[in-house]
Scaffold this motif. Structure first.
Motif, PDB file in Angstrom:
ATOM      1  N   ASN A 216       0.840  -1.126   0.012  1.00  0.00           N
ATOM      2  CA  ASN A 216       0.015   0.013  -0.145  1.00  0.00           C
ATOM      3  C   ASN A 216       0.789   1.393   0.048  1.00  0.00           C
ATOM      4  N   LEU A 217       2.284   1.387   0.386  1.00  0.00           N
ATOM      5  CA  LEU A 217       2.930   2.377   0.257  1.00  0.00           C
ATOM      6  C   LEU A 217       3.099   3.003  -1.155  1.00  0.00           C
ATOM      7  N   PRO A 218       3.275   4.015  -1.574  1.00  0.00           N
ATOM      8  CA  PRO A 218       3.847   4.586  -2.758  1.00  0.00           C
ATOM      9  C   PRO A 218       4.845   4.112  -3.289  1.00  0.00           C
ATOM     10  N   ASP A 219       5.350   4.125  -4.337  1.00  0.00           N
ATOM     11  CA  ASP A 219       6.493   3.787  -4.863  1.00  0.00           C
ATOM     12  C   ASP A 219       7.912   4.186  -4.182  1.00  0.00           C
TER      13      ASP A 219
END
Length: 85
Positions: free
Chosen positions: A79-82
């Motif tokens: 769920n974390l952004p890149d």
């Protein structure tokens, strides 16, 4: 007459607590909530119940799966952004 009413009230309470376990749990939670609201205030009570719900959620995952930490890290990673990976 007061003794008859008291006996009827005791029988009613016994019947409710014997046959209605969900109502009993709701009653107990309600009484405990009311006492906490009176003693420590509504916001502190809400915070305590919120922490309890989070603990219940985490505990239920421990009961279902022994790899809780790995699952949590995988979920966070998915769920974390890149830019944060």
């Amino acid at each position: 007459m007061l003794e008859i009413m008291w006996t009827d009230l005791k029988n009613l309470v016994k019947h409710v607590f014997k046959n209605n376990t969900k109502r009993k749990i709701g009653f107990i939670v309600g009484v405990i909530s009311g006492v906490f609201i009176l003693l420590v205030g509504p916001f502190a009570t809400f915070f305590m119940f919120f922490c309890g719900i989070i603990g219940l959620y985490i505990g239920s995952h421990f009961d279902r799966d022994n790899n809780l930490v790995d699952n949590m890290l995988n979920t966070i990673d998915e769920n974390l952004p890149d830019r944060f990976r």
